[in-house]
Design an enzyme around this catalytic site. Structure first.
Site, PDB file in Angstrom:
ATOM      1  N   LEU A  18       0.941  -1.231   0.304  1.00  0.00           N
ATOM      2  CA  LEU A  18       0.152   0.012   0.159  1.00  0.00           C
ATOM      3  C   LEU A  18       0.812   1.378   0.163  1.00  0.00           C
ATOM      4  O   LEU A  18       0.748   2.093  -0.796  1.00  0.00           O
ATOM      5  CB  LEU A  18      -0.728  -0.045   1.235  1.00  0.00           C
ATOM      6  CG  LEU A  18      -2.242  -0.776   1.341  1.00  0.00           C
ATOM      7  CD1 LEU A  18      -2.895  -0.886   2.654  1.00  0.00           C
ATOM      8  CD2 LEU A  18      -3.024  -0.413  -0.013  1.00  0.00           C
ATOM      9  N   TYR A 170      -3.090  -6.140  16.748  1.00  0.00           N
ATOM     10  CA  TYR A 170      -3.135  -5.105  15.621  1.00  0.00           C
ATOM     11  C   TYR A 170      -4.129  -4.181  15.540  1.00  0.00           C
ATOM     12  O   TYR A 170      -4.136  -3.517  15.310  1.00  0.00           O
ATOM     13  CB  TYR A 170      -2.994  -6.003  14.454  1.00  0.00           C
ATOM     14  CG  TYR A 170      -2.809  -5.474  13.402  1.00  0.00           C
ATOM     15  CD1 TYR A 170      -2.415  -4.466  12.698  1.00  0.00           C
ATOM     16  CD2 TYR A 170      -4.179  -5.913  12.543  1.00  0.00           C
ATOM     17  CE1 TYR A 170      -2.546  -3.899  11.539  1.00  0.00           C
ATOM     18  CE2 TYR A 170      -4.769  -5.299  11.165  1.00  0.00           C
ATOM     19  CZ  TYR A 170      -3.456  -4.352  10.921  1.00  0.00           C
ATOM     20  OH  TYR A 170      -3.913  -3.367   9.267  1.00  0.00           O
ATOM     21  N   LYS A 174      -4.718  -0.206  15.666  1.00  0.00           N
ATOM     22  CA  LYS A 174      -5.436   0.100  14.770  1.00  0.00           C
ATOM     23  C   LYS A 174      -6.770   1.259  15.165  1.00  0.00           C
ATOM     24  O   LYS A 174      -7.043   2.507  15.145  1.00  0.00           O
ATOM     25  CB  LYS A 174      -5.671  -0.832  14.125  1.00  0.00           C
ATOM     26  CG  LYS A 174      -4.527  -1.380  12.742  1.00  0.00           C
ATOM     27  CD  LYS A 174      -3.397  -0.334  11.931  1.00  0.00           C
ATOM     28  CE  LYS A 174      -2.811  -0.671  11.464  1.00  0.00           C
ATOM     29  NZ  LYS A 174      -2.120   0.178  10.395  1.00  0.00           N
TER      30      LYS A 174
END
Length: 300
Positions: A18, A170, A174
């Site tokens: 990305l 994670y 996030k």
């Protein structure tokens, strides 16, 4: 004039996946870039300058301008030096894209302290530290009477927004980034900085093996370029009116994630024996938590 002509951007984790797509799209539309990438594995191990150097070479081949930065963005001083590098090299900073991240997935009962600490540090501190130093640069610019029209674009995840099992570290990091995005938008708007986040779905090394057996059409819709287009627009002057938002992004479309909302209410009591039926009633009236596959038009 190109969409991003004259703007200077930092993209973290820009060596692959990305981040690489973001950097190339920004450069395509006229931005000058600091390409940050530590060059580690998807689990955060090792160091390699090659990925960042290759992205810089690709940008230069298209006639753009970019420089390499191989700092660990979760290191406080290194993040400050990265911001300063952009200013020293190109004379200003207009855009910060926080994309760097790693994965160390495990069910929470098996997760080690190091797996928790490392992932949270890279994602959450590695987003906060660059924001802190970039925001201080823009604050000083504003105090000096120079107009600021800056952008911060963070990266959250469906794993956080919809609680994907097996990713406690994670998802927690996030989720923190999603809230940090909204908070930073409220604090920095007064000096001319907008702050938004994306929740991307793309085929990268971070998702390797998750798309086996899927159709060619679905794989095409997971191309990072669909997401990079949204990032480029959010980085542009055109997005000035949009701040504090989180966007689901991939080739099937873009949607706005709606924040926590006040739901059904009941009267409070000092006596816990009196509240049971009321709590059950308001929980029953409340909408269920959205699941990771709940929004079917974004998950056909």
């Amino acid at each position: 004039m190109s969409l991003l002509e004259g703007r200077v951007a930092i993209v973290t984790g820009a060596g692959r996946g990305l981040g690489r797509a973001h950097a190339l799209k920004l450069a395509e539309h006229g931005a000058k870039l600091v390409i940050n990438d530590l060059g580690s594995s998807s689990s955060g191990e090792g160091v390699d300058q090659t990925p960042a150097q290759e992205v810089v070479a690709a940008i230069e081949a298209m006639g753009g301008q970019a420089v390499v930065n191989t700092s660990d963005v979760s290191n406080w001083n290194a993040a400050q030096e990265m911001v300063q590098q952009a200013v020293d090299t190109f004379g200003r900073l207009d855009v910060l894209v926080n994309n760097a991240g790693i994965l160390r997935d495990r069910m929470l009962v098996n997760m080690t302290e190091d797996e928790w600490d490392t992932v949270v540090k890279v994602h959450l501190k590695g987003t906060f530290a660059p924001i802190h130093h970039a925001a201080n640069y823009w604050r000083l610019e504003s105090k000096a009477g120079r107009p600021v029209d800056a952008r911060i674009i963070n990266t959250t995840s469906h794993s956080a927004l919809f609680a994907n099992i097996g990713q406690a570290n994670y998802a927690s990091a996030k989720g923190g980034i999603a809230t940090l995005t909204q908070l930073a938008a409220r604090e920095l708007g007064r000096i001319g900085v907008t702050v938004n986040a994306i929740a991307p779905r793309a085929e990268t090394r971070m998702t390797a093996g998750l798309s086996e057996g899927q159709s060619e059409e679905r794989m095409a819709r997971r191309d990072p370029e669909w997401i990079a287009a949204m990032v480029a627009w959010l980085a542009s002057p055109e997005s000035k009116s949009i701040s504090g938002r989180i966007f689901e992004t991939w080739g099937y479309g873009y949607s706005v994630i709606e924040s926590w909302q006040h739901g059904p209410q009941m009267e409070a009591s000092r006596d816990p024996t009196e509240i049971g039926e009321g709590v059950k009633r308001i929980a029953g009236f409340a909408r269920p938590n959205a699941g990771i596959d709940r929004n079917t038009w974004l998950n056909p």
